[in-house]
Motif scaffolding. Structure first.
Motif, mmCIF file in Angstrom:
data_model
loop_
_atom_site.group_PDB
_atom_site.id
_atom_site.type_symbol
_atom_site.label_atom_id
_atom_site.label_comp_id
_atom_site.label_asym_id
_atom_site.label_seq_id
_atom_site.Cartn_x
_atom_site.Cartn_y
_atom_site.Cartn_z
ATOM 1 N N GLN A 17 62.814 15.718 -45.258
ATOM 2 C CA GLN A 17 62.054 16.689 -44.783
ATOM 3 C C GLN A 17 61.391 16.172 -43.339
ATOM 4 O O GLN A 17 60.388 15.370 -43.442
ATOM 5 N N LYS A 18 62.094 16.698 -42.247
ATOM 6 C CA LYS A 18 61.807 15.996 -41.114
ATOM 7 C C LYS A 18 60.108 16.480 -40.573
ATOM 8 O O LYS A 18 59.842 17.287 -40.810
ATOM 9 N N ASN A 19 59.785 15.389 -40.170
ATOM 10 C CA ASN A 19 58.312 15.663 -39.270
ATOM 11 C C ASN A 19 57.390 16.125 -40.768
ATOM 12 O O ASN A 19 56.439 16.533 -40.523
ATOM 13 N N TRP A 20 57.484 15.446 -41.840
ATOM 14 C CA TRP A 20 56.696 15.737 -43.113
ATOM 15 C C TRP A 20 55.280 15.365 -42.922
ATOM 16 O O TRP A 20 54.378 15.858 -43.340
ATOM 17 N N SER A 21 55.179 14.106 -42.136
ATOM 18 C CA SER A 21 53.692 13.756 -41.745
ATOM 19 C C SER A 21 53.241 14.226 -40.516
ATOM 20 O O SER A 21 52.200 13.297 -39.958
ATOM 21 N N SER A 22 53.647 15.171 -39.876
ATOM 22 C CA SER A 22 53.314 15.683 -38.496
ATOM 23 C C SER A 22 52.469 16.893 -38.787
ATOM 24 O O SER A 22 52.749 17.562 -39.823
ATOM 25 N N LYS A 23 51.720 17.120 -37.598
ATOM 26 C CA LYS A 23 50.888 18.424 -37.811
ATOM 27 C C LYS A 23 51.773 19.704 -37.536
ATOM 28 O O LYS A 23 51.552 20.736 -38.265
ATOM 29 N N THR A 24 53.034 19.572 -37.146
ATOM 30 C CA THR A 24 53.952 20.882 -37.024
ATOM 31 C C THR A 24 54.584 21.342 -38.486
ATOM 32 O O THR A 24 55.163 22.378 -38.359
ATOM 33 N N PHE A 25 54.573 20.523 -39.486
ATOM 34 C CA PHE A 25 55.308 20.571 -40.594
ATOM 35 C C PHE A 25 54.655 21.979 -41.590
ATOM 36 O O PHE A 25 53.414 21.921 -41.552
ATOM 37 N N ASP A 26 55.469 22.486 -42.044
ATOM 38 C CA ASP A 26 55.076 23.772 -42.888
ATOM 39 C C ASP A 26 55.151 23.304 -44.200
ATOM 40 O O ASP A 26 56.265 23.015 -44.834
ATOM 41 N N ASP A 27 54.059 23.221 -45.118
ATOM 42 C CA ASP A 27 53.937 22.788 -46.399
ATOM 43 C C ASP A 27 53.743 23.715 -47.301
ATOM 44 O O ASP A 27 53.326 23.735 -48.488
ATOM 45 N N ALA A 28 54.163 25.157 -46.878
ATOM 46 C CA ALA A 28 53.774 26.153 -47.644
ATOM 47 C C ALA A 28 54.300 26.381 -49.137
ATOM 48 O O ALA A 28 53.867 26.691 -50.093
ATOM 49 N N SER A 29 55.555 25.571 -49.200
ATOM 50 C CA SER A 29 56.173 25.506 -50.419
ATOM 51 C C SER A 29 55.721 24.420 -51.284
ATOM 52 O O SER A 29 56.250 24.160 -52.443
ATOM 53 N N TRP A 30 55.198 23.514 -50.929
ATOM 54 C CA TRP A 30 54.566 22.174 -51.521
ATOM 55 C C TRP A 30 53.624 22.763 -52.559
ATOM 56 O O TRP A 30 52.891 23.833 -52.416
ATOM 57 N N GLN A 31 53.127 22.059 -53.593
ATOM 58 C CA GLN A 31 52.339 22.162 -54.667
ATOM 59 C C GLN A 31 50.958 21.813 -54.422
ATOM 60 O O GLN A 31 50.737 20.909 -53.530
ATOM 61 N N LYS A 32 50.172 22.269 -55.051
ATOM 62 C CA LYS A 32 48.714 21.813 -54.916
ATOM 63 C C LYS A 32 48.557 20.450 -55.752
ATOM 64 O O LYS A 32 49.105 20.593 -56.917
ATOM 65 N N VAL A 33 47.711 19.670 -55.660
ATOM 66 C CA VAL A 33 47.447 18.471 -56.385
ATOM 67 C C VAL A 33 46.528 18.631 -57.213
ATOM 68 O O VAL A 33 45.594 19.529 -57.192
ATOM 69 N N VAL A 34 46.269 17.648 -58.182
ATOM 70 C CA VAL A 34 45.221 17.676 -58.937
ATOM 71 C C VAL A 34 44.621 16.303 -58.782
ATOM 72 O O VAL A 34 44.808 15.447 -58.223
ATOM 73 N N THR A 35 43.048 16.115 -59.109
ATOM 74 C CA THR A 35 42.389 15.205 -59.133
ATOM 75 C C THR A 35 41.753 14.484 -60.192
ATOM 76 O O THR A 35 41.936 15.005 -61.230
ATOM 77 N N GLU A 36 41.287 13.160 -59.849
ATOM 78 C CA GLU A 36 40.736 12.429 -60.985
ATOM 79 C C GLU A 36 39.639 11.427 -60.248
ATOM 80 O O GLU A 36 39.771 10.936 -59.101
ATOM 81 N N ASP A 37 38.481 11.693 -61.003
ATOM 82 C CA ASP A 37 37.375 10.850 -60.432
ATOM 83 C C ASP A 37 37.451 9.421 -60.305
ATOM 84 O O ASP A 37 38.230 8.871 -61.443
ATOM 85 N N ILE A 38 36.731 8.668 -59.655
ATOM 86 C CA ILE A 38 36.896 7.178 -59.706
ATOM 87 C C ILE A 38 36.193 6.587 -60.990
ATOM 88 O O ILE A 38 35.182 7.001 -61.357
#
Length: 366
Positions: A311-332
């Motif tokens: 997934q080229k440029n996945w850590s760059s500002k130009t990448f389209d992550d629309a197909s990626w999923q939302k994350v879940v969180t956990e408190d410290i």
């Protein structure tokens, strides 16, 4: 009566003046290799707010030993050596050059500290002041963290074709963020339950590997600090983190597989020239996928890399992550200490080119 001629008198006076002058001359060679605690040189993200200081004496035939030292510590380099605002040891009669404990004002998380020293030799002559060394403290307390642990809600596994063992598929997590002009400095505070590798605007952060390393996760999790000032730019930016199971969620000796999955947590703190600070954290706004080129990465079974899934440029500002999923969180967890790493990280020291490429099975190459 013995009469001294004017020529002889001049010679005697000159000799006396030379003796007086020589006795007050300083050694013009300073101490060197200034380090703190376990031989850390100018570290950032340091773990101890009461470090110890060590140094080496010049390798010079005229300097046989140290008879005294003086250490000065300040919050700004321009305050040294005469206006140290954190600690002045004064002249200490001692030959100690190792592990001299800091006894100054209380230091706090994120604080940058500057120090230097001079010593007196066997003839009681003072050296010139050393170069200024420094250290920067990491986040020393759980309360310093605003971030949350993040991961995908369901982390899939993949099976090694040869060992028949399973490993968690690598998670790729990312976040876009906006910065104002006039950045002065920036720090990335980061850790993982597992192993991580971070990128900002397509550039890897640091040169460490297998970070943050093994730790007794139910008691202490080690954190790392990176200077990421040069990674950032005005306006749009992006951070990406690859997350693998590591020792936390992978099988380990006789322990087998623990019933946990990898998680990561980070906090970017950006300081501007006007004194303002912007903080970006891992939270519900991040996106993630397991459809990246590293299918799995295990301590024992190695890594499977599928270039078709790049997934080229996945850590760059130009990448389209629309197909990626939302994350879940956990408190410290307040019962588990988040503490800056107390020893050096693992680093790559050499890269070996392949001697031969052998296909051991259809589509399986060594």
């Amino acid at each position: 009566m013995y009469i001294i001629s004017s020529n002889k008198l001049s010679t005697v006076v000159l000799a006396i003046l030379l003796l007086i002058s020589c006795s007050s001359i300083k050694n013009n060679i300073p101490a060197y290799e200034l380090v703190i605690s376990e031989k850390f040189t100018n570290p950032i993200g340091f773990y101890d707010a009461t470090p110890s200081f060590s140094w080496k004496l010049p390798q010079n035939k005229n300097i046989q030993k140290q008879t005294a030292y003086s250490i000065v510590v300040a919050s700004k380099p321009e305050l040294l050596p005469n206006n140290a605002d954190l600690w002045e040891s004064g002249k200490v009669e001692s030959d100690q050059t190792l592990f001299v404990k800091y006894k100054g004002k209380k230091l706090s998380s994120r604080q940058k500290v500057y120090w230097q020293l001079k010593f007196w030799d066997q003839d009681k002559k003072a050296s010139v002041w050393s170069e200024v060394a420094n250290f920067e403290l990491g986040l020393l307390n759980n309360s310093d963290w605003q971030a949350k642990w993040i991961s995908l809600s369901n982390v899939d596994k993949a099976k090694s074709p040869k060992t028949n063992k399973t490993s968690y598929k690598v998670q790729y997590l990312r976040k876009d963020f906006i910065l104002e002009p006039n950045i002065e400095s920036a720090r990335l505070y980061i850790t993982a339950k597992g192993l991580f590798e971070a990128e900002i605007n397509g550039k890897k952060v640091g040169n460490d590997v297998m970070t943050p390393g093994w730790t007794p996760y139910n008691k202490r999790i080690e954190t790392l600090t990176y200077n990421v000032t040069d990674h950032l730019q005005n306006g749009a930016n992006a951070i990406g983190i690859a997350l693998a199971e590591g020792w936390y969620a992978g099988r380990l000796m006789l322990r087998g597989y623990p019933k946990v999955s990898p998680k990561v947590m980070c906090q970017i703190e950006v300081k501007y020239t006007n004194g303002n600070v912007q903080t970006f954290i891992t939270d519900e706004s991040w996106k993630a996928t397991q459809e990246g080129p590293i299918v799995y990465a295990g301590i024992y079974d190695g890594e499977q890399y599928d270039e078709r899934k790049e997934q080229k440029n996945w850590s760059s500002k130009t990448f389209d992550d629309a197909s990626w999923q939302k994350v879940v969180t956990e408190d410290i967890d307040t019962e588990v200490s988040l503490t800056p790493k107390r020893h050096n990280t693992v680093k790559s020291v050499e890269e070996l080119a392949p001697i031969a490429i052998t296909e051991i099975d259809k589509g399986v190459v060594i």
